[in-house]
Design an enzyme around this catalytic site. Sequence first.
Site, PDB file in Angstrom:
ATOM      1  N   THR A  80      -1.760  -5.322  20.524  1.00 16.32           N
ATOM      2  CA  THR A  80      -0.381  -5.365  20.017  1.00 16.32           C
ATOM      3  C   THR A  80       0.278  -6.651  20.485  1.00 16.32           C
ATOM      4  O   THR A  80      -0.124  -7.223  21.499  1.00 16.32           O
ATOM      5  CB  THR A  80       0.460  -4.198  20.552  1.00 16.32           C
ATOM      6  OG1 THR A  80       0.438  -4.279  21.974  1.00 16.32           O
ATOM      7  CG2 THR A  80      -0.082  -2.873  20.112  1.00 16.32           C
ATOM      8  N   LYS A 136      24.532  -1.138  21.086  1.00 18.50           N
ATOM      9  CA  LYS A 136      25.391   0.015  21.342  1.00 18.50           C
ATOM     10  C   LYS A 136      26.797  -0.488  21.619  1.00 18.50           C
ATOM     11  O   LYS A 136      27.063  -1.101  22.643  1.00 18.50           O
ATOM     12  CB  LYS A 136      24.870   0.826  22.523  1.00 18.50           C
ATOM     13  CG  LYS A 136      24.006   1.963  22.053  1.00 18.50           C
ATOM     14  CD  LYS A 136      23.864   3.029  23.111  1.00 18.50           C
ATOM     15  CE  LYS A 136      23.323   4.290  22.454  1.00 18.50           C
ATOM     16  NZ  LYS A 136      22.820   5.245  23.411  1.00 18.50           N
ATOM     17  N   GLU A 182      -0.610   0.369  16.252  1.00 16.29           N
ATOM     18  CA  GLU A 182      -1.037   1.677  16.770  1.00 16.29           C
ATOM     19  C   GLU A 182      -1.234   2.717  15.671  1.00 16.29           C
ATOM     20  O   GLU A 182      -1.757   3.789  15.931  1.00 16.29           O
ATOM     21  CB  GLU A 182       0.001   2.204  17.774  1.00 16.29           C
ATOM     22  CG  GLU A 182       0.045   1.426  19.086  1.00 16.29           C
ATOM     23  CD  GLU A 182       1.004   0.244  19.048  1.00 16.29           C
ATOM     24  OE1 GLU A 182       1.283  -0.273  17.945  1.00 16.29           O
ATOM     25  OE2 GLU A 182       1.484  -0.164  20.130  1.00 16.29           O
ATOM     26  N   TRP A 234      25.730   3.356  17.774  1.00 18.23           N
ATOM     27  CA  TRP A 234      24.687   2.414  17.380  1.00 18.23           C
ATOM     28  C   TRP A 234      25.094   1.586  16.165  1.00 18.23           C
ATOM     29  O   TRP A 234      25.652   2.095  15.201  1.00 18.23           O
ATOM     30  CB  TRP A 234      23.402   3.164  17.058  1.00 18.23           C
ATOM     31  CG  TRP A 234      22.631   3.547  18.283  1.00 18.23           C
ATOM     32  CD1 TRP A 234      22.872   3.119  19.551  1.00 18.23           C
ATOM     33  CD2 TRP A 234      21.517   4.426  18.359  1.00 18.23           C
ATOM     34  NE1 TRP A 234      21.969   3.671  20.409  1.00 18.23           N
ATOM     35  CE2 TRP A 234      21.123   4.486  19.716  1.00 18.23           C
ATOM     36  CE3 TRP A 234      20.800   5.163  17.424  1.00 18.23           C
ATOM     37  CZ2 TRP A 234      20.048   5.248  20.153  1.00 18.23           C
ATOM     38  CZ3 TRP A 234      19.725   5.925  17.859  1.00 18.23           C
ATOM     39  CH2 TRP A 234      19.347   5.964  19.205  1.00 18.23           C
TER      40      TRP A 234
HETATM   41  P1  AMP Z   1       2.981  -4.619  14.965  1.00 20.55           P
HETATM   42  O1  AMP Z   1       2.241  -3.588  15.716  1.00 20.55           O
HETATM   43  O2  AMP Z   1       2.967  -5.959  15.604  1.00 20.55           O
HETATM   44  O3  AMP Z   1       2.569  -4.675  13.538  1.00 20.55           O
HETATM   45  O4  AMP Z   1       4.519  -4.201  14.976  1.00 20.55           O
HETATM   46  C1  AMP Z   1       4.938  -2.925  14.541  1.00 20.55           C
HETATM   47  C2  AMP Z   1       6.438  -2.903  14.464  1.00 20.55           C
HETATM   48  O5  AMP Z   1       6.906  -3.758  13.428  1.00 20.55           O
HETATM   49  C3  AMP Z   1       7.016  -1.560  14.109  1.00 20.55           C
HETATM   50  O6  AMP Z   1       7.067  -0.688  15.204  1.00 20.55           O
HETATM   51  C4  AMP Z   1       8.393  -1.948  13.592  1.00 20.55           C
HETATM   52  O7  AMP Z   1       9.289  -2.212  14.654  1.00 20.55           O
HETATM   53  C5  AMP Z   1       8.115  -3.249  12.890  1.00 20.55           C
HETATM   54  N1  AMP Z   1       7.979  -3.003  11.449  1.00 20.55           N
HETATM   55  C6  AMP Z   1       6.859  -2.889  10.730  1.00 20.55           C
HETATM   56  N2  AMP Z   1       7.134  -2.708   9.428  1.00 20.55           N
HETATM   57  C7  AMP Z   1       8.487  -2.678   9.320  1.00 20.55           C
HETATM   58  C8  AMP Z   1       9.418  -2.511   8.246  1.00 20.55           C
HETATM   59  N3  AMP Z   1       9.014  -2.367   6.987  1.00 20.55           N
HETATM   60  N4  AMP Z   1      10.726  -2.524   8.541  1.00 20.55           N
HETATM   61  C9  AMP Z   1      11.173  -2.685   9.800  1.00 20.55           C
HETATM   62  N5  AMP Z   1      10.353  -2.869  10.853  1.00 20.55           N
HETATM   63  C10 AMP Z   1       9.027  -2.858  10.614  1.00 20.55           C
END
Ligand code: AMP
Length: 547
Positions: free
Chosen positions: A186, A444, A331, A449
């Site tokens: 990640t 906040k 994940e 929020w």
């Molecule tokens: P990663 O594991 O690097 O792909 O990051 C995952 C995170 O990206 C998620 O937990 C979200 O916070 C963000 N994310 C992925 N897709 C979206 C989306 N369509 N809109 C908003 N946030 C997103």
Amino acid sequence: MQALMMDMPLLISSILQHAARHFGDVEIVSRRTEGDIHRTDYKTLERRSRRLADALQRRGAQNGDRIGTLAWNNYRHMEVYYAAGGMGGVVHTVNPRLHPDQIAWIVNHAGDSFLAFDLTFLPIIEAIAPQCPNVKAWIPMVDRDRQPTSDKIPNLLNYEELLESGSEDYRWPTLDERSAVGLCYTSGTTGNPKGALYSHRSSVLHAYGAALPDAMGASARDTILPVVPMFHVNAWGIPYVAPMVGAKLVFPGPSLDGKSLYELFESEKVTYSAGVPTVWLGLLQYVRENKLRFSTFARTVIGGSACPPSMIRAFQDEYGVEVIHAWGMTETSPLGTLCRLQAKHLDLPKEQQEKILEKQGHVVFGIDLKIVDDDNQEVPWDGKSFGNLLARGPWVVKEYFRGEGGDPLVYDEDGEGWFPTGDVATIDPDGYMHITDRSKDVIKSGGEWISTIDLENIAISHPSIANAAVIGVPHPKWDERPLLVVVREPGADVSREDLLAFYEGKIAKWWTPDDVQFVESIPLGATGKILKTRLREQFADYKLPTA
Ligand code: AMP
């Protein structure tokens, strides 16, 4: 009573075998790092992957060995996916946009025994090779006559030479479907990166789920160009989905600028694509400036961060390209939700349909979601109540590689484990999920929020704004208030007052940012997402005029 059905394990090698047997002549086109366009097909890719698997085993690769990659989207990268995974090893895709020290850390943590890389990344390999003693061989993925030499890299093996040393008679082994097949770390904005370790079973089920009509809905009539990198959560599963359904694949290699992408979309008659919002900004800008049209491009999945509604409208209304907004994470393999309309939405006025399509969407069968408050109590699905988003399913991690970070799950009263996504969301009565923030980014104000994503989407829809980010900054009365940080379009001279007035009528008045700061660029992380941590550091000494 035991059922009487065949017990065939779900293996990624069977996806490629299926493609070779039933879609053998379907093309895989790659813009190579060498610069040329290369063409192969599923039959050849399967044969080469088998030879590569055999060659790696002859060189000592064993069951469970991690085979690292530092590579763009291309056919060789796909061969390593199938060779490593198919032989019982694990393909470990490393994000080359990370800092070399971080890459070395990840390669060592993963325990990679071989590492295949594109020539672009030779300088990174030279920097990390001395720090990675476990890597038995470094494999530049180039033709023999382009093989580099380097006295900084101990064991350089040419990819094509290695592949040719493997036998075509190699047969894919029958493996336990629960054995590991892929490893992806990640982004890790805090602490060390953590590895998600996918299984054959999770990868095959994810591909089935992703291919469903209301998910990606890919088919044998599609030509798919994944802009999302194969080092970012397996290009969202496309290297497994495309051969499963028999779609033609087009790999863009290192050239992700608007012009290169557009040329490939047109020359290869691409119908389907997928990528993060930032790359689409570049493509849209290019087609607009040059007054171009797409002749075959019909649908694209956009996710990885929130897709601004203005981008959805630009694709749909100006270019006739359907946008499928999607949410997921490393994940969750990554697909969790995708946004498509249902029968009951078809008679709604266009504006209401647009409002639905802005959301991150509906789960794919296999994934279940819930939103909870800070005491882990479920929050209602009313489309208004915010909660911490939890996910579960057969392609969601239960723990990180090497137990990093301990048990990540949250347990409900029935003892069922849920993965806390770190996202804050609402879910409407129809089950459509809408992300309002990363929990770390939420603002906040006076205990209430404010969604930074909503504020950013509005700013980006202003014609003079190229990019926008909102962060919370300390305020003596309200604890935190929103600050809007924007990049102007070249030549535009929009003012602070114009932008603040632009929010009127679009959101609750108290959500309006307290101030606007103009910057040259907004810091992006290794997967193209806004790095709010960096932005907050940048504005650490900033004081609001209202404070
Ligand atoms: P990663 O594991 O690097 O792909 O990051 C995952 C995170 O990206 C998620 O937990 C979200 O916070 C963000 N994310 C992925 N897709 C979206 C989306 N369509 N809109 C908003 N946030 C997103």
